[in-house]
Design a protein around this motif. Structure first.
Motif, PDB file in Angstrom:
ATOM      1  N   SER A 292       4.040  -4.346  -9.690  1.00  0.00           N
ATOM      2  CA  SER A 292       4.889  -3.311  -9.107  1.00  0.00           C
ATOM      3  C   SER A 292       4.997  -3.436  -7.595  1.00  0.00           C
ATOM      4  N   VAL A 293       3.870  -3.683  -6.931  1.00  0.00           N
ATOM      5  CA  VAL A 293       3.911  -3.672  -5.468  1.00  0.00           C
ATOM      6  C   VAL A 293       4.291  -5.024  -4.880  1.00  0.00           C
ATOM      7  N   PHE A 294       4.053  -6.111  -5.630  1.00  0.00           N
ATOM      8  CA  PHE A 294       4.285  -7.432  -5.044  1.00  0.00           C
ATOM      9  C   PHE A 294       5.700  -7.952  -5.283  1.00  0.00           C
ATOM     10  N   LEU A 295       6.170  -7.874  -6.525  1.00  0.00           N
ATOM     11  CA  LEU A 295       7.425  -8.542  -6.852  1.00  0.00           C
ATOM     12  C   LEU A 295       8.609  -7.983  -6.080  1.00  0.00           C
ATOM     13  N   TYR A 296       8.629  -6.681  -5.829  1.00  0.00           N
ATOM     14  CA  TYR A 296       9.743  -6.080  -5.096  1.00  0.00           C
ATOM     15  C   TYR A 296       9.556  -6.169  -3.587  1.00  0.00           C
ATOM     16  N   GLY A 297       8.424  -5.691  -3.116  1.00  0.00           N
ATOM     17  CA  GLY A 297       8.263  -5.539  -1.673  1.00  0.00           C
ATOM     18  C   GLY A 297       7.455  -6.604  -0.987  1.00  0.00           C
ATOM     19  N   ASN A 298       6.912  -7.582  -1.751  1.00  0.00           N
ATOM     20  CA  ASN A 298       6.027  -8.585  -1.182  1.00  0.00           C
ATOM     21  C   ASN A 298       4.882  -7.917  -0.420  1.00  0.00           C
ATOM     22  N   VAL A 299       4.325  -6.895  -1.063  1.00  0.00           N
ATOM     23  CA  VAL A 299       3.177  -6.172  -0.510  1.00  0.00           C
ATOM     24  C   VAL A 299       1.936  -6.644  -1.257  1.00  0.00           C
ATOM     25  N   LYS A 300       0.887  -6.966  -0.517  1.00  0.00           N
ATOM     26  CA  LYS A 300      -0.325  -7.501  -1.111  1.00  0.00           C
ATOM     27  C   LYS A 300      -1.306  -6.384  -1.436  1.00  0.00           C
ATOM     28  N   LEU A 301      -2.324  -6.749  -2.205  1.00  0.00           N
ATOM     29  CA  LEU A 301      -3.414  -5.826  -2.518  1.00  0.00           C
ATOM     30  C   LEU A 301      -4.706  -6.346  -1.902  1.00  0.00           C
ATOM     31  N   VAL A 302      -5.438  -5.460  -1.251  1.00  0.00           N
ATOM     32  CA  VAL A 302      -6.777  -5.771  -0.760  1.00  0.00           C
ATOM     33  C   VAL A 302      -7.757  -5.158  -1.750  1.00  0.00           C
ATOM     34  N   TYR A 303      -8.589  -5.994  -2.349  1.00  0.00           N
ATOM     35  CA  TYR A 303      -9.487  -5.531  -3.407  1.00  0.00           C
ATOM     36  C   TYR A 303     -10.799  -4.990  -2.843  1.00  0.00           C
ATOM     37  N   VAL A 304     -11.185  -3.840  -3.357  1.00  0.00           N
ATOM     38  CA  VAL A 304     -12.518  -3.283  -3.102  1.00  0.00           C
ATOM     39  C   VAL A 304     -13.320  -3.576  -4.362  1.00  0.00           C
ATOM     40  N   TYR A 305     -14.124  -4.641  -4.330  1.00  0.00           N
ATOM     41  CA  TYR A 305     -14.805  -5.079  -5.542  1.00  0.00           C
ATOM     42  C   TYR A 305     -15.976  -4.158  -5.880  1.00  0.00           C
TER      43      TYR A 305
ATOM     44  N   LYS B  11     -17.981   1.044   0.572  1.00  0.00           N
ATOM     45  CA  LYS B  11     -17.275  -0.120   0.018  1.00  0.00           C
ATOM     46  C   LYS B  11     -15.823  -0.157   0.501  1.00  0.00           C
ATOM     47  N   LEU B  12     -15.214   1.010   0.635  1.00  0.00           N
ATOM     48  CA  LEU B  12     -13.857   1.073   1.183  1.00  0.00           C
ATOM     49  C   LEU B  12     -13.836   0.578   2.620  1.00  0.00           C
ATOM     50  N   GLU B  13     -14.803   1.024   3.419  1.00  0.00           N
ATOM     51  CA  GLU B  13     -14.878   0.621   4.828  1.00  0.00           C
ATOM     52  C   GLU B  13     -15.039  -0.896   4.948  1.00  0.00           C
ATOM     53  N   LYS B  14     -15.917  -1.452   4.123  1.00  0.00           N
ATOM     54  CA  LYS B  14     -16.167  -2.900   4.209  1.00  0.00           C
ATOM     55  C   LYS B  14     -14.910  -3.691   3.854  1.00  0.00           C
ATOM     56  N   ALA B  15     -14.228  -3.311   2.771  1.00  0.00           N
ATOM     57  CA  ALA B  15     -13.017  -4.035   2.364  1.00  0.00           C
ATOM     58  C   ALA B  15     -11.939  -3.934   3.435  1.00  0.00           C
ATOM     59  N   LEU B  16     -11.799  -2.754   4.036  1.00  0.00           N
ATOM     60  CA  LEU B  16     -10.789  -2.565   5.074  1.00  0.00           C
ATOM     61  C   LEU B  16     -11.096  -3.406   6.296  1.00  0.00           C
ATOM     62  N   GLN B  17     -12.354  -3.395   6.738  1.00  0.00           N
ATOM     63  CA  GLN B  17     -12.722  -4.163   7.919  1.00  0.00           C
ATOM     64  C   GLN B  17     -12.598  -5.669   7.668  1.00  0.00           C
ATOM     65  N   ASP B  18     -12.947  -6.124   6.462  1.00  0.00           N
ATOM     66  CA  ASP B  18     -12.795  -7.539   6.130  1.00  0.00           C
ATOM     67  C   ASP B  18     -11.325  -7.949   6.180  1.00  0.00           C
TER      68      ASP B  18
ATOM     69  N   VAL C 245      -4.941  -8.942   8.329  1.00  0.00           N
ATOM     70  CA  VAL C 245      -4.067  -8.256   7.369  1.00  0.00           C
ATOM     71  C   VAL C 245      -3.936  -6.782   7.759  1.00  0.00           C
ATOM     72  N   THR C 246      -2.724  -6.299   7.789  1.00  0.00           N
ATOM     73  CA  THR C 246      -2.476  -4.885   8.090  1.00  0.00           C
ATOM     74  C   THR C 246      -2.471  -4.092   6.788  1.00  0.00           C
ATOM     75  N   VAL C 247      -3.376  -3.131   6.682  1.00  0.00           N
ATOM     76  CA  VAL C 247      -3.474  -2.283   5.494  1.00  0.00           C
ATOM     77  C   VAL C 247      -2.829  -0.944   5.805  1.00  0.00           C
TER      78      VAL C 247
ATOM     79  N   VAL D 240      -2.105  -2.974   0.603  1.00  0.00           N
ATOM     80  CA  VAL D 240      -2.604  -1.698   0.095  1.00  0.00           C
ATOM     81  C   VAL D 240      -4.016  -1.932  -0.432  1.00  0.00           C
ATOM     82  N   LEU D 241      -4.895  -0.974  -0.192  1.00  0.00           N
ATOM     83  CA  LEU D 241      -6.295  -1.050  -0.610  1.00  0.00           C
ATOM     84  C   LEU D 241      -6.430  -0.477  -2.018  1.00  0.00           C
ATOM     85  N   ILE D 242      -7.172  -1.177  -2.907  1.00  0.00           N
ATOM     86  CA  ILE D 242      -7.392  -0.668  -4.258  1.00  0.00           C
ATOM     87  C   ILE D 242      -8.728  -1.179  -4.774  1.00  0.00           C
ATOM     88  N   ALA D 243      -9.446  -0.314  -5.517  1.00  0.00           N
ATOM     89  CA  ALA D 243     -10.746  -0.691  -6.072  1.00  0.00           C
ATOM     90  C   ALA D 243     -10.561  -1.408  -7.399  1.00  0.00           C
TER      91      ALA D 243
END
Length: 562
Positions: free
Chosen positions: A206-219, A238-245, A251-253, A193-196
């Motif tokens: 919340s997202v990792f411990l249950y579902g083993n879902v990672k976070l993609v950071y938009v710094y 900035k969203l586009e760059k983080a997603l493309q990286d 990684v599937t977002v 999941v993408l998050i700034a």
């Protein structure tokens, strides 16, 4: 952030990108006490680190429990400075009479200003009702009488263009559970999941411990690049760059998380910004999870909150999911209640299947429905508007003014926003080398002086030295807490000056910002269209702030020139 390894304090351990908890634990165990392995596992530089998780443990302290699974061991060690400080606070709580030298909590985002109003309302006669259905299993989405009330409430306060439907409402025991459920039903293990950043760190748990879902950071960073920009501003670029990286790393977002108002910044997104973010998500077929938990905690009339549910047209209604709860806006963090509004019935049904584990008990559902339907003598909610919100906003504004005035007196830059319970503070000038290790030391120093703050790394901030302070507290605690903060900062300032006198030719670290290079003190949020209308008073305040926060005169003394 957690306890740092003493042999290599600059190293940290990132959450594994794979799905194998056992392999990750083996790597952690293998690192215990061995500096070379810590070096091998060093996290990439922040500028390149786009897909990872919290640093979360001290490998030298870790011991696998024979009573737990690999996943259980992972959950057991998953904690950060927030949890460490929270435990210390509960073991030594400040009490004016019983424990005046205890810890004052400026770290947990709670509204402690309205207990009198809420306790009176929740104990009135209409709240004391019991019915057989309240003691029986409900529809897992929540009792229909509550979902209907939530729909009417959100229609009114989100200014929805058409009445919202009860069938699209789901009730869970808090927004943390909602994040867990949504991450589980929208993403497969290992997806992201993408998050700034910076953002409320509890989301990671919340997202990792249950579902083993990672976070993609938009710094995001504090630099201002023009008159229409602001510190830590989220942009589509900035969203586009983080997603493309992330995609380049395989990684599937699946989704984007938006916090509005934003925690810890206090930013309120404009309608045009919200539309841009939603259009970006539609282009890439991303779900958007919008957390509006602070929507009624905008305490200044100069700021206007826009809910996603109030937009005339959603770019992608089937992938837009909005969260809210009473925890913040009604000063009731002890009542675990959160609600999800989504038009996607597949998502609603999938989340509802997890409500079995996250349900709200029947009597509490009844009380919340009564609270939200308090219409009194008018069509609009009477007690909420005329009594509670009016008093709450006035108290929040007064507390915010007190804390920010103290910060101005200290010459400390900060973001001056009008939403939420927090101020995002720039303590970078109190870090000599400008590292996260030094930030952690400052955080511990505050804690040693019996005041709990939240440091920037707990929010995955990319710049060391930023802290969040909670101001929604009673005056006597604010005064004492700010005295303790002042003491730490003054001591730290003297230490830095003494070090500079011993090494007068040593230059500051490149990464440490000078308050004259960039404007961090912001009087209020300004849309690009009204940026030119800032008042003379704001400009004078800005100049005064820069003068107070600059250490040029201290560094450039007559003796040094001689």
């Amino acid at each position: 952030i957690l306890k740092q390894n003493h042999n290599s304090s600059s190293s940290s351990v990132a959450m594994p990108k794979g799905l194998d908890f056992s392999q990750a634990l083996s790597e952690i165990e293998g690192m215990g006490g061995r500096g070379s392995n810590l070096q091998e596992m060093r996290v990439r530089p922040l500028s390149k680190r786009r897909v990872d998780m919290h640093s979360f443990c001290n490998p030298s302290d870790f011991q696998r429990s024979p009573y737990l699974s690999a996943r259980g061991n992972f959950a057991n060690i998953f904690q950060g400075s927030t949890e460490e400080g929270y435990k210390a606070y509960h073991a030594d709580k400040y009490d004016e009479d019983k424990n005046p030298n205890g810890i004052i909590n400026f770290g947990t985002s709670e509204n402690k200003l309205c207990f009198d109003l809420m306790s009176k309302r929740l104990t009135q006669a209409d709240m004391n009702h019991m019915d057989p259905s309240l003691l029986q299993y409900p529809d897992w989405k929540g009792h229909m009488f509550l979902r209907e009330e939530v729909a009417r409430f959100l229609t009114y306060y989100c200014k929805a263009p058409a009445p919202l439907k009860a069938e699209n409402v789901i009730v869970l025991n808090g927004c943390g559970s909602l994040f867990s459920a949504l991450a589980t039903v929208l993403c497969d293990p290992g997806e992201a999941v993408l998050i700034a950043t910076p953002f409320y760190g509890g989301i990671t748990q919340s997202v990792f411990l249950y579902g083993n879902v990672k976070l993609v950071y938009v710094y995001l960073d504090s630099k201002i690049t023009g008159t229409s920009t602001r510190p830590f501003q989220l942009t589509v670029e900035k969203l586009e760059k983080a997603l493309q990286d992330a995609r380049a790393e395989g990684v599937t977002v699946r989704a984007l998380i938006l916090l509005n108002p934003q925690n810890p910044l206090g930013d309120i997104y404009s309608l045009s910004e919200l539309r841009d973010y939603l259009e970006f998500a539609k282009r890439h077929e991303l779900h958007v999870i919008v957390d509006e938990i602070y929507m009624l905690s905008v305490f200044d009339e100069s700021a206007t909150f826009h809910s996603v549910l109030g937009m005339d047209r959603l770019p992608d209604p089937q992938r837009t999911h909005v969260m809210w709860g009473i925890t913040k806006d009604f000063a009731a963090s002890g009542i675990r209640f959160g609600t999800l509004y989504t038009e996607n019935q597949d998502v609603a049904n999938a989340v509802a299947s997890l409500c079995y584990f996250h349900g709200v008990c029947g009597p509490v559902q009844y009380k919340v429905a009564q609270l939200l339907r308090d219409r009194g003598e008018s069509v609009a909610p009477y007690w909420i508007n005329q009594v509670y919100l009016r008093a709450n906003h006035a108290r929040l504004k007064a507390a915010h003014t007190y804390v920010t005035d103290e910060l101005k007196t200290l010459g400390v830059p900060f973001l001056n926003r009008n939403a939420g319970f927090f101020v995002w503070i720039d303590f970078r000038k109190y870090l000599k080398t400008g590292t996260f290790e030094e930030e952690l030391m400052l955080w511990k120093r505050f804690l040693d002086n019996k005041v709990l703050l939240s440091c920037g790394k707990a929010f995955e901030c990319s710049e060391p030295g930023w802290f969040r302070i909670i101001f929604a507290d009673k005056t006597h605690r604010l005064q004492l807490g700010m005295q303790r903060i002042r003491k730490v900062l003054e001591e730290r300032e003297q230490e830095i000056l003494a070090e500079e006198k011993e090494q007068p030719c040593q230059s500051d670290q490149d990464g440490k910002a000078d308050s004259t290079d960039e404007v961090i003190f912001v009087s209020r949020h300004q849309d690009p269209t009204c940026a030119s209308s800032s008042s003379l008073g704001d400009l004078i305040g800005l100049l005064q702030q820069q003068m107070r926060s600059s250490d040029w005169l201290q560094k450039n003394t007559a003796e040094q020139f001689a």
